[in-house]
Structures are given as C-alpha cells and as structure tokens.
Design a protein around this motif. Structure first.
Motif, PDB file in Angstrom:
ATOM      1  N   LEU A   1      60.418  57.174 -31.043  1.00 26.19           N
ATOM      2  CA  LEU A   1      60.710  56.342 -32.210  1.00 26.19           C
ATOM      3  C   LEU A   1      59.722  55.185 -32.357  1.00 26.19           C
ATOM      4  O   LEU A   1      59.971  54.253 -33.114  1.00 26.19           O
ATOM      5  N   ALA A   2      58.604  55.268 -31.651  1.00 23.24           N
ATOM      6  CA  ALA A   2      57.655  54.154 -31.610  1.00 23.24           C
ATOM      7  C   ALA A   2      57.187  53.726 -32.994  1.00 23.24           C
ATOM      8  O   ALA A   2      56.898  52.552 -33.219  1.00 23.24           O
ATOM      9  N   HIS A   3      57.097  54.665 -33.943  1.00 21.74           N
ATOM     10  CA  HIS A   3      56.602  54.337 -35.281  1.00 21.74           C
ATOM     11  C   HIS A   3      57.725  54.281 -36.316  1.00 21.74           C
ATOM     12  O   HIS A   3      57.449  54.292 -37.519  1.00 21.74           O
ATOM     13  N   ASP A   4      58.966  54.203 -35.845  1.00 19.60           N
ATOM     14  CA  ASP A   4      60.103  54.154 -36.760  1.00 19.60           C
ATOM     15  C   ASP A   4      60.929  52.916 -36.432  1.00 19.60           C
ATOM     16  O   ASP A   4      61.867  52.958 -35.636  1.00 19.60           O
ATOM     17  N   LEU A   5      60.570  51.798 -37.046  1.00 23.55           N
ATOM     18  CA  LEU A   5      61.238  50.538 -36.742  1.00 23.55           C
ATOM     19  C   LEU A   5      62.704  50.555 -37.147  1.00 23.55           C
ATOM     20  O   LEU A   5      63.540  49.911 -36.508  1.00 23.55           O
TER      21      LEU A   5
ATOM     22  N   LEU B   1      64.533  52.452 -34.359  1.00 24.88           N
ATOM     23  CA  LEU B   1      64.573  51.617 -33.154  1.00 24.88           C
ATOM     24  C   LEU B   1      65.610  50.508 -33.295  1.00 24.88           C
ATOM     25  O   LEU B   1      66.364  50.225 -32.363  1.00 24.88           O
ATOM     26  N   ARG B   2      65.657  49.881 -34.444  1.00 21.33           N
ATOM     27  CA  ARG B   2      66.650  48.825 -34.673  1.00 21.33           C
ATOM     28  C   ARG B   2      68.058  49.401 -34.619  1.00 21.33           C
ATOM     29  O   ARG B   2      68.955  48.822 -33.990  1.00 21.33           O
ATOM     30  N   ARG B   3      68.269  50.547 -35.241  1.00 21.15           N
ATOM     31  CA  ARG B   3      69.583  51.178 -35.249  1.00 21.15           C
ATOM     32  C   ARG B   3      70.030  51.541 -33.828  1.00 21.15           C
ATOM     33  O   ARG B   3      71.175  51.288 -33.435  1.00 21.15           O
ATOM     34  N   GLU B   4      69.101  52.094 -33.044  1.00 14.38           N
ATOM     35  CA  GLU B   4      69.442  52.488 -31.675  1.00 14.38           C
ATOM     36  C   GLU B   4      69.662  51.274 -30.780  1.00 14.38           C
ATOM     37  O   GLU B   4      70.471  51.316 -29.847  1.00 14.38           O
ATOM     38  N   SER B   5      68.972  50.182 -31.034  1.00 13.93           N
ATOM     39  CA  SER B   5      69.195  48.952 -30.277  1.00 13.93           C
ATOM     40  C   SER B   5      70.593  48.401 -30.562  1.00 13.93           C
ATOM     41  O   SER B   5      71.292  47.936 -29.651  1.00 13.93           O
ATOM     42  N   ILE B   6      70.991  48.458 -31.822  1.00  9.82           N
ATOM     43  CA  ILE B   6      72.348  48.017 -32.182  1.00  9.82           C
ATOM     44  C   ILE B   6      73.380  48.906 -31.497  1.00  9.82           C
ATOM     45  O   ILE B   6      74.381  48.426 -30.949  1.00  9.82           O
ATOM     46  N   ARG B   7      73.123  50.217 -31.514  1.00  7.19           N
ATOM     47  CA  ARG B   7      74.049  51.153 -30.867  1.00  7.19           C
ATOM     48  C   ARG B   7      74.167  50.868 -29.366  1.00  7.19           C
ATOM     49  O   ARG B   7      75.260  50.859 -28.810  1.00  7.19           O
ATOM     50  N   ALA B   8      73.033  50.596 -28.722  1.00  4.35           N
ATOM     51  CA  ALA B   8      73.041  50.310 -27.290  1.00  4.35           C
ATOM     52  C   ALA B   8      73.798  49.019 -26.995  1.00  4.35           C
ATOM     53  O   ALA B   8      74.523  48.913 -25.988  1.00  4.35           O
ATOM     54  N   LEU B   9      73.654  48.020 -27.861  1.00  5.05           N
ATOM     55  CA  LEU B   9      74.361  46.759 -27.671  1.00  5.05           C
ATOM     56  C   LEU B   9      75.865  46.954 -27.844  1.00  5.05           C
ATOM     57  O   LEU B   9      76.670  46.393 -27.080  1.00  5.05           O
ATOM     58  N   LEU B  10      76.255  47.756 -28.839  1.00  5.92           N
ATOM     59  CA  LEU B  10      77.673  48.063 -29.038  1.00  5.92           C
ATOM     60  C   LEU B  10      78.263  48.752 -27.811  1.00  5.92           C
ATOM     61  O   LEU B  10      79.368  48.405 -27.359  1.00  5.92           O
TER      62      LEU B  10
ATOM     63  N   GLU C   1      66.482  42.430 -23.489  1.00  4.76           N
ATOM     64  CA  GLU C   1      66.554  43.530 -22.522  1.00  4.76           C
ATOM     65  C   GLU C   1      66.980  44.830 -23.196  1.00  4.76           C
ATOM     66  O   GLU C   1      66.430  45.901 -22.910  1.00  4.76           O
ATOM     67  N   VAL C   2      67.980  44.739 -24.070  1.00  7.77           N
ATOM     68  CA  VAL C   2      68.475  45.933 -24.758  1.00  7.77           C
ATOM     69  C   VAL C   2      67.379  46.526 -25.636  1.00  7.77           C
ATOM     70  O   VAL C   2      67.156  47.744 -25.643  1.00  7.77           O
ATOM     71  N   ARG C   3      66.668  45.689 -26.357  1.00  3.08           N
ATOM     72  CA  ARG C   3      65.617  46.179 -27.245  1.00  3.08           C
ATOM     73  C   ARG C   3      64.457  46.786 -26.460  1.00  3.08           C
ATOM     74  O   ARG C   3      63.918  47.828 -26.835  1.00  3.08           O
ATOM     75  N   GLU C   4      64.080  46.122 -25.374  1.00  4.28           N
ATOM     76  CA  GLU C   4      62.984  46.662 -24.556  1.00  4.28           C
ATOM     77  C   GLU C   4      63.374  47.990 -23.914  1.00  4.28           C
ATOM     78  O   GLU C   4      62.562  48.917 -23.847  1.00  4.28           O
ATOM     79  N   HIS C   5      64.616  48.084 -23.457  1.00  8.03           N
ATOM     80  CA  HIS C   5      65.083  49.342 -22.857  1.00  8.03           C
ATOM     81  C   HIS C   5      65.104  50.462 -23.894  1.00  8.03           C
ATOM     82  O   HIS C   5      64.710  51.599 -23.608  1.00  8.03           O
TER      83      HIS C   5
END
Length: 250
Positions: free
Chosen positions: A85-89, A92-101, A73-77
């Motif tokens: 950031l669609a072409h910057d994996l 996207l990974r960094r922001e997903s980690i930030r959102a989870l934190l 859910e966090v990654r999809e959001h």
C-alpha cells in the motif's frame, strides 16, 4: 507526505523564466498538495474531524489515538506490514485506523466510516491566492493533467473543470519521482514528455522526477528553499503561479 523542497537555483535568468522554452510546451502536468494549497493545515483539520468522530463512536480508540507516540507506532507498523500500500495513502490511512481500533478493543468495521470522515475533510482545502487564477489562465491555453502522490480528488476539491485528467499514485501503481507516472501524464494529455511542462513544489518528487522523465520543470518554491539536485536544474523557479503565467505570455 511531502518533505520540504531542498536547495534552489538563484540565478536571475532562471528566476525570470529565461531558461524556459515556451515554444515546445503543449501541455501541463500539475502537482496538487503544497503547489495549489498548503497540505499540513488540511491534514490537521482532517485529523481533528476524525478524532471528534472517534470520540463519539469509539471513545477507547479516541483516547488511544490522542497519545502521539502510540499513534506514530501504529502508523509505522502499518506501513511496514503493508508495503503493497506504499503508493495508496487512502488505504494506508484506513488500515492505520483499523489497527488503532483493534488495539483499543473497538469494532474494526468502524474504520470505513471513520476514514470517510477524514477523507471528506481532507478534500476541503484552502487554495493559495494565486492558484485559481493560474488554473484559469493555464487551462485556457493548455490541457492540464493532475499528477499526485496524495489522495486529493480534484472533483471534490472543486477544481476538476480545469483538468483533462487526474492521475494518482494510488490508481497508477507507482508514484513520483518514477518516470512512468510522468509519462502517463503526458499520454493523458496526448503529447510527448518533451512537450510537457511539469509544475510542482517538491524538489525531489516533482523536480528530479519530471526532469528525468524528459519534461521541463517549473519549480514552485514558495518558501525560498535551496535546490540540492545539481547538475539538474529547474527551467524556472517561482514563488507565485501568476509569475509562471506571465512568463508563458498568458
């Protein structure tokens, strides 16, 4: 991430390289993930390293991230909320980690060092057995340009010496199958697109993209998948890069 390649030609001539015009090849563009190494074992190790780091430095986030549904859910959001950031994996990974934190109540500033743990492990790949010998043989004849939608770094992986340039979707702004990134690869090699042989595993991203960009295509089909993009067809289909080297007379 890539999806499995779909639907391949089965004709003997194409499989043996009879459809390949070797006389006009002056450069190579080359995909990385699942062409030179299997990507999913690499990502699994990187995610495991990240989980271990979070368990030490942000245990609430580690617990939250252990729930696969929450993590999805966090990654999809993140993907929906950051289309830029669609072409910057990596981003996207960094922001997903930030959102989870943030969701776990931990310090979002930990996203930076957490991502670096993931990214360092992501560069530790296990090359297919045929990859390094093929790079040596291809690189002795042609300039090779890495062309990837992913975030592998050929220098950190340890194969940078075989490439004259490396172009990623993150740096370029668009990814495969957009013809522009293929044309940028040709330009980096100093040749016209028609003089490039693109080598890659993804039938849509690599295959359709390269063919529509005016390049010849060597489709790396290690899994025996079928090809579903007629009337477009690869110029050669192979399960081992050494077969391509032989077809090119290297």
């Amino acid at each position: 991430m890539k999806t499995p390649a779909q639907n391949a030609p089965t004709t003997t001539d194409r499989d043996t390289g009879a459809g390949l015009d070797t006389s006009r090849i002056r450069a190579i563009t080359l995909d990385l993930d699942d062409t030179l190494w299997p990507i999913w074992p690499t990502i699994a190790r990187a995610e495991q390293a990240l989980a271990g780091w979070l368990a030490q430095h942000a245990p609430a986030t580690a617990t939250l991230g252990a729930d696969r549904q929450t993590l999805r859910e966090v990654r999809e959001h993140t993907g929906r909320s950051r289309p830029d950031l669609a072409h910057d994996l990596s981003a996207l990974r960094r922001e997903s980690i930030r959102a989870l934190l943030l969701r776990a109540g931990d310090d979002p500033a930990l996203a930076e060092p957490a991502f670096e743990v993931f990214f360092a492990e992501r560069q530790r790949v296990d090359l297919f057995e045929d990859a390094r010998p093929a790079l040596q043989r291809l690189g002795a004849r042609f300039p090779i340009v890495a062309l990837s939608n992913g975030n592998a770094d050929v220098q950190r992986v340890g194969i940078g010496a075989h490439f004259v340039a490396s172009i990623s979707a993150r740096e370029f702004g668009v990814g495969k199958p957009d013809a522009r990134i293929f044309h940028a690869g040709a330009q980096a090699a100093g040749v016209a697109p028609a003089e490039v042989l693109h080598i890659g595993d993804d039938a849509h991203l690599d295959g359709v993209g390269a063919l529509n960009a005016g390049m010849q295509l060597a489709w790396v089909n290690r899994g025996g998948h079928p090809w579903d993009h007629a009337p477009l067809q690869p110029h050669i289909t192979l399960t081992d890069l050494r077969v391509l080297c032989d077809a090119l007379g290297l």
